[in-house]
Each structure stands twice: as C-alpha cells, then as structure tokens.
Design an enzyme around this catalytic site. Structure first.
Site, mmCIF file in Angstrom:
data_model
loop_
_atom_site.group_PDB
_atom_site.id
_atom_site.type_symbol
_atom_site.label_atom_id
_atom_site.label_comp_id
_atom_site.label_asym_id
_atom_site.label_seq_id
_atom_site.Cartn_x
_atom_site.Cartn_y
_atom_site.Cartn_z
ATOM 1 N N ARG A 47 8.280 9.798 -6.430
ATOM 2 C CA ARG A 47 7.421 8.681 -6.832
ATOM 3 C C ARG A 47 7.852 8.087 -8.172
ATOM 4 O O ARG A 47 7.457 6.992 -8.534
ATOM 5 C CB ARG A 47 5.958 9.126 -6.849
ATOM 6 C CG ARG A 47 4.989 8.007 -7.017
ATOM 7 C CD ARG A 47 3.541 8.288 -6.622
ATOM 8 N NE ARG A 47 3.156 9.684 -6.536
ATOM 9 C CZ ARG A 47 2.701 10.406 -7.563
ATOM 10 N NH1 ARG A 47 2.605 9.883 -8.761
ATOM 11 N NH2 ARG A 47 2.350 11.670 -7.372
ATOM 12 N N TYR A 98 -0.774 -18.271 -3.538
ATOM 13 C CA TYR A 98 -0.752 -17.546 -2.265
ATOM 14 C C TYR A 98 -2.123 -16.917 -2.036
ATOM 15 O O TYR A 98 -2.678 -16.286 -2.950
ATOM 16 C CB TYR A 98 0.330 -16.462 -2.306
ATOM 17 C CG TYR A 98 0.235 -15.508 -1.158
ATOM 18 C CD1 TYR A 98 0.294 -15.969 0.149
ATOM 19 C CD2 TYR A 98 0.061 -14.141 -1.372
ATOM 20 C CE1 TYR A 98 0.181 -15.095 1.216
ATOM 21 C CE2 TYR A 98 -0.044 -13.265 -0.314
ATOM 22 C CZ TYR A 98 0.013 -13.750 0.985
ATOM 23 O OH TYR A 98 -0.110 -12.890 2.036
ATOM 24 N N ASP A 169 4.847 -16.130 -10.463
ATOM 25 C CA ASP A 169 5.295 -15.731 -9.131
ATOM 26 C C ASP A 169 6.439 -16.667 -8.755
ATOM 27 O O ASP A 169 6.238 -17.872 -8.556
ATOM 28 C CB ASP A 169 4.120 -15.828 -8.137
ATOM 29 C CG ASP A 169 4.488 -15.307 -6.758
ATOM 30 O OD1 ASP A 169 5.663 -15.453 -6.359
ATOM 31 O OD2 ASP A 169 3.595 -14.786 -6.066
ATOM 32 N N LYS A 194 10.487 -12.081 1.068
ATOM 33 C CA LYS A 194 10.858 -13.449 1.475
ATOM 34 C C LYS A 194 12.358 -13.709 1.259
ATOM 35 O O LYS A 194 13.177 -13.068 1.894
ATOM 36 C CB LYS A 194 9.966 -14.432 0.714
ATOM 37 C CG LYS A 194 8.474 -14.105 0.778
ATOM 38 C CD LYS A 194 7.936 -14.250 2.181
ATOM 39 C CE LYS A 194 6.442 -14.290 2.285
ATOM 40 N NZ LYS A 194 5.733 -13.031 2.019
HETATM 41 C C1 LIG Z 1 4.130 -16.623 -3.212
HETATM 42 C C2 LIG Z 1 3.795 -15.287 -2.652
HETATM 43 N N1 LIG Z 1 3.469 -14.279 -3.481
HETATM 44 C C3 LIG Z 1 3.146 -13.055 -3.024
HETATM 45 C C4 LIG Z 1 3.113 -12.790 -1.669
HETATM 46 C C5 LIG Z 1 2.729 -11.412 -1.187
HETATM 47 O O1 LIG Z 1 3.868 -10.689 -0.861
HETATM 48 P P1 LIG Z 1 3.918 -9.501 0.257
HETATM 49 O O2 LIG Z 1 3.594 -10.153 1.565
HETATM 50 O O3 LIG Z 1 5.304 -9.008 0.121
HETATM 51 O O4 LIG Z 1 2.889 -8.507 -0.149
HETATM 52 C C6 LIG Z 1 3.451 -13.791 -0.769
HETATM 53 C C7 LIG Z 1 3.424 -13.526 0.692
HETATM 54 O O5 LIG Z 1 3.394 -14.447 1.495
HETATM 55 C C8 LIG Z 1 3.793 -15.080 -1.266
HETATM 56 O O6 LIG Z 1 4.115 -16.090 -0.450
#
Ligand SMILES: Cc1ncc(COP(=O)(O)O)c(C=O)c1O
Length: 358
Positions: A47, A98, A169, A194
């Site tokens: 971990r 998101y 982000d 992504k």
């Molecule tokens: C801009 C953005 N941030 C965070 C996330 C969350 O990521 P995860 O699906 O890997 O948990 C997403 C998922 O669609 C996203 O589009």
C-alpha cells in the site's frame, strides 16, 4: 545521453519512467506484483509503494512538471484532495465540473463538512470575486461537458491572495496542451482513465504538485486511506502514455475537422469546442430525442460514457440524473478518436441528414 529534463514533451512521454539503460535490463519497467517486500527498505508494504506505480508517476510527473501520485481512480484522487479542506472551509468549484466531482462536493456539504460556491469558470471576474473566502479553488478546464475554459493565471493569483490552494482537473487538456502547475496551480488532477491511458480499458487517477509539503500530506493520506492503483492498471496507463502525443495529435486534428463540418449542418444548433483537444459538445436543434436518435443509430461511433480512448464514443449527457439541469437536453458529448475522419463524418452525416429530412 543528455538529461531527460531537457527533452520536449513527446520525448518525455516516450522516455520517462524507464529502467536505466544497462545490459539485459528490460526497456520497460516490469509489472511488479507484490503485497509486501522484504523488511528494512523504503517500501515495506504494497500500500505504500510499487516500482510499477513509480514508473508511471515519474513519467506523468515529468510531463506535468511536478511530483506525481497515482490513485485507484480519478474520483479517488478527488476525494483524497477534498479531504484536505478543514472543517467548514469554503470550496469554489465550477458549476459544470464533472458530475462525479460535484456529487462529492454536494455530499460533503450535506454532511456539514464544507461549503461549496459554484461558479462559471469562464467568468473570470465572478471566479476571482468568489475566491475571497475560499480555502480551496477547484477548477476544471475545459469543463466536462460544457467545455468552458478558465483563465488560470488571474484566478490563481486571486486564490493565492486569499490564502487558498488551487487544484486544476486537467483531464480534458492533458499535460501536452496545458500545464497548470507552470501557471501557478498547487495541484493538478487527472482521470488517467481517459486520454492518459487512452484505450478505454483502465480506471486510474493521478495528481501532481510542486509543493513538497502538500505531496507528503497527500502521500500519507493515500497510504492511510488505501486509494492506491492496481499494478497492472499503472502499467497499462504508462504504456498508453507512451503514445499520448501521437494519439492526441490525430484525435485533435479529427475533432477540428468535425467541428468545421458540424457547424455547417442544419441539425446542429450549437457546437462547443474550445479550439484544442479532442472533445466536442454539440447541441442538437431538435433536443433530447434527436440526441438519443443520433447516439443510437450510428454504426462507427459507439454510444458509451467516458472519453479519451482511441475509438470515437459519444453520449447524451442528460441521460444521467446527476448531470446539472443547465446542460441542454440535446447536448451530445463527443470523444473523437483516431479513426479516419471521413469515416467518422460519413457515419454522423447519415443520421444528421435524417434529422433534417429531405
Ligand atoms: C474531468 C473528469 N474528472 C474526473 C473524472 C473521474 O475519473 P474516474 O472515472 O477515473 O474516477 C472524470 C470521469 O469522467 C472526468 O471526466
């Protein structure tokens, strides 16, 4: 060989996080499956660290210009960072972030942990005004799926003047198109699920920071919570990262061509595209039903959530109950892949032409 830090991003994506060039060493960091290590070293337990995570973290960290930590998913990263906000602290966040990040904020607010102020990130004056009593300014740029872009430098200045940390982000832009740490942000976040991993087969998250104190706190929280990545996932994401620059170059070129054609089509009321990247949001003239028809009738475009893979996918975002009501019913978020753009357009045009009739 010269110092890897002098390399340009495409070269960093290919070279960073590899074992030293020594006879019989593999070119790639192997997958190390280990829940524990022989005592007395730095890792001790699975971990707390793993050489395969470290390889991925050095590559992404180098691209973002900071020290990186990988997590089980993008949202595990978001949760770990939001945990840093003190009791009752204020978080400024995009109204169109998101929806998973917004759900976490709403949940924390409902439980009295913090206060959230939602802003339009494209309205710089509104964001800088909201920064005044913030503990944390959460930005996403471009936003998912409205594709609003934040002007990072003035917002970072206002947030720092107020004593707040700034998190960006960077999932949609990737470090190849935007490096928030070099614009003053304290932490950059990725859903590595992504574009970074890029093949729709991995869930992974990551953050990067230049602030050693923040890094140590976040690492300690990751160790404590256990929001750690799977080893195979980190390995796959690093393998994906090796081709990020060529994938993104092709997907972006496809997106730019599709934007030009979509803008001229009578079935399309609005095309949202920030001018870079591989995500387009189109609002169909005839609303939600037309959007559903489009996403169900194509042969090449796959109706699926998520984004950033080599294959083109799309979805009507309001099919999700959690999506903000300010996102139009007829908005289709398109994640443009690396296929031949003529095939992508032909597939869309058949259904779009049907929508406008003879
Ligand atoms: C801009 C953005 N941030 C965070 C996330 C969350 O990521 P995860 O699906 O890997 O948990 C997403 C998922 O669609 C996203 O589009």
């Amino acid at each position: 060989m010269s110092d890897a830090h002098t390399f340009r991003p495409a070269t960093v994506a290919v070279t960073s996080g590899r074992p030293p060039h020594q006879p019989d060493r593999p070119l790639n960091e192997p997958i190390t499956m280990a829940s524990t290590y022989v005592a007395g070293g730095e890792l001790e337990y699975g971990r707390y660290g793993n050489p395969t995570w470290t390889a991925f973290e050095s590559a992404l960290g180098e691209l973002e210009g900071g020290r990186c930590l990988a997590f089980a998913s993008g949202l595990a990263t978001v949760a770990t960072i939001l945990d840093l906000v003190g009791q009752g602290g204020t978080v400024v966040a995009p109204r169109h972030a998101y929806n998973g990040s917004l759900l976490q904020l709403a949940d924390l607010e409902a439980r009295g942990r913090l206060r959230t102020v939602l802003v339009d990130v494209a309205d710089t004056d509104a964001v800088t005004a909201a920064c005044e009593d913030a503990a944390l300014v959460w930005l996403e740029s471009p936003t998912n799926p409205a594709l609003e872009v934040a002007d990072l430098p003035p917002i970072v200045t206002a947030a720092h003047d107020a004593g707040a940390f700034v998190v960006v982000d960077n999932t949609f832009a990737t470090p190849l198109l935007q490096q928030p740490l070099s614009l003053g942000a304290d932490i950059v976040v990725h859903s590595a699920t992504k574009f970074i991993a890029g093949h729709s087969d991995v869930l992974l998250g990551a953050l990067a920071t230049r602030n050693d104190e923040l890094f140590d706190v976040l690492k300690k929280r990751r160790d404590m919570i256990g929001a750690v990545p799977g080893t195979f996932e980190a390995w796959l994401a690093l393998r994906g990262l090796r081709t990020l620059h060529v994938r993104l170059e092709r997907a972006q070129a496809n997106a730019q061509e599709l934007v030009r054609r979509l803008e001229g089509h009578p079935a399309v009321a609005e095309v949202r595209y920030p001018g870079f990247g591989a995500i387009i949001s189109v609002v169909l003239d005839q609303g939600g039903l037309a959007a559903d028809l489009l996403t169900h009738k194509t042969r090449l475009w796959v109706h699926a959530t998520s984004l950033g893979g080599v294959e083109s996918t799309f979805e009507r975002r309001r099919r999700w109950k959690a999506e903000p009501a300010t996102i139009p019913e007829g908005l289709v978020r398109m994640s443009v892949g690396i296929e031949d753009v003529e095939d992508l357009w032909d597939d869309l045009a058949v259904v779009l032409d049907e929508l406008t009739g003879p």
